[in-house]
Design an enzyme around this catalytic site. Structure first.
Site, PDB file in Angstrom:
ATOM      1  N   LEU A 134       0.872  -1.317   0.156  1.00  0.00           N
ATOM      2  CA  LEU A 134      -0.065   0.177   0.162  1.00  0.00           C
ATOM      3  C   LEU A 134       0.704   1.207  -0.065  1.00  0.00           C
ATOM      4  O   LEU A 134       0.324   2.239  -0.046  1.00  0.00           O
ATOM      5  CB  LEU A 134      -0.942   0.042   1.441  1.00  0.00           C
ATOM      6  CG  LEU A 134      -1.925  -1.153   1.382  1.00  0.00           C
ATOM      7  CD1 LEU A 134      -2.562  -1.166   2.861  1.00  0.00           C
ATOM      8  CD2 LEU A 134      -2.776  -1.543   0.434  1.00  0.00           C
TER       9      LEU A 134
ATOM     10  N   ASP B 290      -0.099  -9.476  -6.163  1.00  0.00           N
ATOM     11  CA  ASP B 290       1.537  -9.247  -5.575  1.00  0.00           C
ATOM     12  C   ASP B 290       1.488  -7.506  -6.265  1.00  0.00           C
ATOM     13  O   ASP B 290       2.393  -7.033  -6.830  1.00  0.00           O
ATOM     14  CB  ASP B 290       2.426  -9.669  -6.292  1.00  0.00           C
ATOM     15  CG  ASP B 290       3.945  -9.597  -5.746  1.00  0.00           C
ATOM     16  OD1 ASP B 290       3.803  -9.105  -4.662  1.00  0.00           O
ATOM     17  OD2 ASP B 290       4.940  -9.861  -6.296  1.00  0.00           O
TER      18      ASP B 290
ATOM     19  N   HIS C  80       4.440   1.997  -7.775  1.00  0.00           N
ATOM     20  CA  HIS C  80       5.671   2.688  -7.576  1.00  0.00           C
ATOM     21  C   HIS C  80       5.467   4.308  -8.407  1.00  0.00           C
ATOM     22  O   HIS C  80       4.914   4.191  -9.349  1.00  0.00           O
ATOM     23  CB  HIS C  80       6.749   2.165  -8.495  1.00  0.00           C
ATOM     24  CG  HIS C  80       7.386   1.116  -7.851  1.00  0.00           C
ATOM     25  ND1 HIS C  80       8.017   0.930  -6.509  1.00  0.00           N
ATOM     26  CD2 HIS C  80       7.429  -0.431  -8.273  1.00  0.00           C
ATOM     27  CE1 HIS C  80       8.472  -0.218  -6.404  1.00  0.00           C
ATOM     28  NE2 HIS C  80       8.172  -1.039  -7.202  1.00  0.00           N
TER      29      HIS C  80
END
Lengths: 433, 332
Positions: A73, A315, A319
């Protein structure tokens, strides 16, 4: 598709959808009625029931909300990548009502304080249920046991050392014994740090051509073997997170046949991509574990189909742009995956690997079983956590269509088939298309 | 797929070179054009005025993120002989050590109207990254990236082979030593296969060969006797001392005895085999002094040819980049 704009808990009817509920082995068209956050009837509404909110789910699937065993998160510590607000919003857009977040935050999840921080922020800003995975060792340094019992008490659903190495097999053994004492499950990213040292891509034809430092398959499989043997000795429940090699899948299948409590999940992108997808230094394909060969992809697919791998996860690793905008080896690994979890899983159905019911299993009962939770799905008396999706609806992945702070996905620009129309959490509509 | 992408990135819409990043994606005709152009520049160094005006008014920046003396010097000489203005930027004392990202730093240089970057970087793919995502309007020349590619070195080696052997057809070329860490080897293997040699071989212990090395287009040998048999060219690779510390080799002595090029082991090759080395050489580690300085050695010629080959690449890439800009402007 709806009447009324309220987002609070209201009486709700979901009409005309195809209910796929692996918890109760149901697959039929049936209406669902919800009051006070709880399912009150399937089929005809109870006498005197008045729906303040009506979702029309015709030609759509209604199923229990997805449980994602691994989604990062950004919070705490990496808010430039994402926050509990942004990423749980992405989660419910992807149909996920429950996610587990790994402990490699900053600070790491090795104290009750950090667990509470995550849970408090989730209660305040979150759209879905968030379960922290606790650190197996203090600071994830791999040397000392974390306060496992306290972490469990504070709300951790499992323990993991994420991608950090445990210093020795002796420490690992003690961790397992102590965790087993408190009936905790160990989540493992199987990874031999010395074999993987400095690597950023699967050791194979593509990395050889591109001259990239590589990670051999054995970095994973050796760790799978040692963890299985130690689990057998210590009696811990073992769950392998995001396996990437077909040999790992075989080793896990053998352990399961021997009767060991071993489960596994796989990231959805490992079932659709391979080492070829990092060609031309495509940093969006840089992930951990690395994308491996087509043969590995096939082996993992078979393991998902056979149930050796119980769960498919996103998964999710969001970014910021700069993290991927460097020479390949310097970029940060990971794919923003919450919003493509469903349509990519549906590709497995389209390709004939799974039927729709099994796909829903891998996203619901599979991961819930790994966590050992006593959920009963979409049954009368249960909390209404559910997802309504249109398996045919097409949309394009783009920086604009993704809600997550992380736009880092190699599927950028691709068309997806399958979209979530509505997500209900505790009887509240938390997402609507 | 990669070949197409590499081709698209390196060539302009007319099929001319505009970046020189990698041998992959370039066809035999283009490699031959580089060699022919180098031929035409080879005599410039012998003239009284060692200059041609092809790059007059252009700014070439040497960006070496990794130390190098020879390669940087030959690039500088090549650019100056083409009449370019040359900036040598010492990166270790420059911006990236102050935390500025590679991307920001290069975009600043681009804003200062640099026309060409000659880039050496320790990360494989760094010049691709710059050409594709950072400064597409600047011609990028790869002067060596990580373990990936060193295409100008490969081309000067091809030039050397053609000068001394006349052609590529029928040649057996053995590359000996640390292929795993060698960007030179990867580029040479691709160039040799593209130019149509008979066979490319690598000779090394398994610890110094990358996984699936055969997929690069080579035959693998573990002894000099077999690997050098019937070889027309022997290319020795530099062995770095730190390989002993990382459990890749037991000792220099053991390596030299088995994989060093000595007068004895050179006997396995054809009597007129060329001895080559991209330098800098470690005498007594991978090659015997008498062989390095011997009649079959063309190691110093390689250095000399390096200037002409780099002049060829710089002038071709600049002209391809300028042509592309003109095409784009005409479209507007």
């Amino acid at each position: 598709m709806r009447k009324g704009m309220k987002t609070a808990q209201v009486n709700m009817s979901i009409l005309g959808g195809r209910l796929i509920d692996p918890f109760n082995n149901r697959d039929e068209v049936v209406d669902i009625h919800v009051a006070n956050g709880t399912i009150v009837a399937l089929g005809a509404a109870p006498a005197g029931f008045e729906a303040e909110q009506v979702l029309s789910a015709q030609r759509s699937v209604v199923c229990p909300g997805f449980t994602d065993l691994s989604a990062r998160l950004g919070e705490p510590g990496f808010e430039q990548k994402g926050t509990i607000t942004s990423e749980t919003t992405a989660a419910v857009k992807g149909g996920v009502t429950h996610l587990c977040c790994p402990p490699d935050t900053f600070p790491v999840v090795d104290s009750q304080a950090v667990v509470r921080l995550i849970l408090d922020h989730t209660a305040q800003f979150g759209r879905c249920l968030v379960s922290p995975i606790g650190a197996l060792t203090k600071g994830l340094a791999g040397e000392q046991l974390s306060e496992m019992a306290s972490l469990k008490e504070a709300g951790c659903v499992a323990l993991s050392n994420a991608w950090q190495p445990v210093k020795s097999n002796q420490v690992l053994r003690r961790c397992m014994e102590y965790a087993a004492t408190f009936d905790l499950t160990l989540f493992v990213n199987a990874h031999d740090a010395s074999l993987a040292e400095g690597g950023c891509a699967h050791e194979g034809t593509v990395a050889t051509r591109l001259g990239l430092p590589s990670i051999p398959e054995t970095a994973e499989t050796i760790a799978v073997v040692s963890h299985i043997l130690l689990a057998e000795q210590t009696g811990i429940r073992l769950h392998f997170s995001q396996i990437s090699s077909r040999t790992s899948a075989k080793l896990i299948a053998e352990a399961q046949q021997r009767g060991l409590a071993v489960t596994a999940d796989v990231a959805i992108h490992q079932l659709l991509l391979s080492e070829e997808d990092i060609d031309h230094y495509n940093s969006l394909g840089h992930c951990m574990p690395p994308l491996r060969t087509k043969a590995d992809q096939q082996g993992l697919r078979e393991a998902v189909s056979a149930g050796v791998v119980q769960a498919i996860c996103s998964d999710h690793r969001p970014h910021e742009k700069a993290a991927k905008s460097k020479p390949f080896a310097e970029t940060e690994p990971g794919i923003s995956g919450l919003e493509t979890l469903l349509p990519l899983s549906l590709r497995l159905v389209d390709e004939g690997l799974l039927d729709l019911f099994t796909m829903v299993q891998r996203l619901t009962t599979g991961p819930v079983g790994v966590l050992g939770l006593a959920r009963k799905g979409l049954a009368v008396g249960e909390k209404a956590d559910l997802t309504v999706f249109d398996p045919e609806k097409r949309w394009q992945v783009s920086e604009e269509t993704l809600i997550s702070s992380g736009k880092n996905t190699p599927f950028l620009g691709e068309f997806m088939k399958g979209a979530v129309l509505a997500t209900v959490r505790n009887g509240t509509l938390v997402y609507e298309d | 797929m990669s070949t197409t992408a590499d081709r698209q990135l390196q060539l302009n819409s007319q099929g001319q070179l505009r970046h020189f990043l990698n041998i992959n994606g370039l066809d035999r005709a283009l490699l031959t054009e580089i060699l022919d152009t180098a031929d035409s520049f080879a005599s410039v160094g012998e003239q009284a005025v060692k200059k041609v005006p092809l790059l007059r008014g252009k700014v070439v920046a040497n960006l070496f993120f990794e130390a190098s003396t020879r390669t940087r010097t030959t690039f500088e000489l090549a650019a100056k002989r083409l009449s370019a203005d040359v900036l040598n930027i010492n990166i270790s004392t420059s911006a990236t050590s102050k935390g500025e990202s590679l991307k920001d730093m290069l975009q600043n240089l681009e804003a200062m109207a640099c026309d060409m970057f000659v880039v050496r970087h320790s990360q494989s793919g760094a010049p691709h990254f710059i050409a594709e995502h950072v400064c597409p309007g600047v011609a990028i020349i790869n002067a060596g990236d990580g373990r990936h590619a060193h295409p100008t070195q490969a081309m000067l080696d091809m030039y050397t082979i053609r000068r001394h052997k006349g052609q590529f057809e029928g040649l057996n070329v053995a590359i000996v030593g640390d292929v795993l860490h060698s960007r030179v080897a990867r580029s040479e293997i691709k160039a040799l296969n593209t130019l149509g040699v008979n066979e490319v071989r690598v000779v090394a212990p398994k610890t110094l060969l990358p996984t699936n090395v055969e997929s690069l287009g080579v035959k693998v040998f573990h002894t000099m006797r077999e690997g050098l048999a019937d070889a027309d060219v022997v290319i020795m690779l530099r062995l770095q001392r730190e390989r002993m510390q990382t459990a890749l080799l037991p000792s220099e002595k053991e390596f030299y005895q088995r994989y060093g090029l000595s007068r004895e082991s050179l006997q396995f090759a054809k009597p007129d085999a060329l001895v080559m080395h991209p330098g800098p050489i470690n005498r007594g580690v991978e090659i015997e002094s008498e062989v390095a300085d011997g009649a079959q050695s063309v190691i110093l010629n390689q250095v000399n040819y390096g200037i002409a080959v780099r002049m060829a690449v710089l002038s071709m890439a600049m002209s391809g980049q300028v042509a592309e800009k003109n095409i784009l402007q005409a479209k507007r």
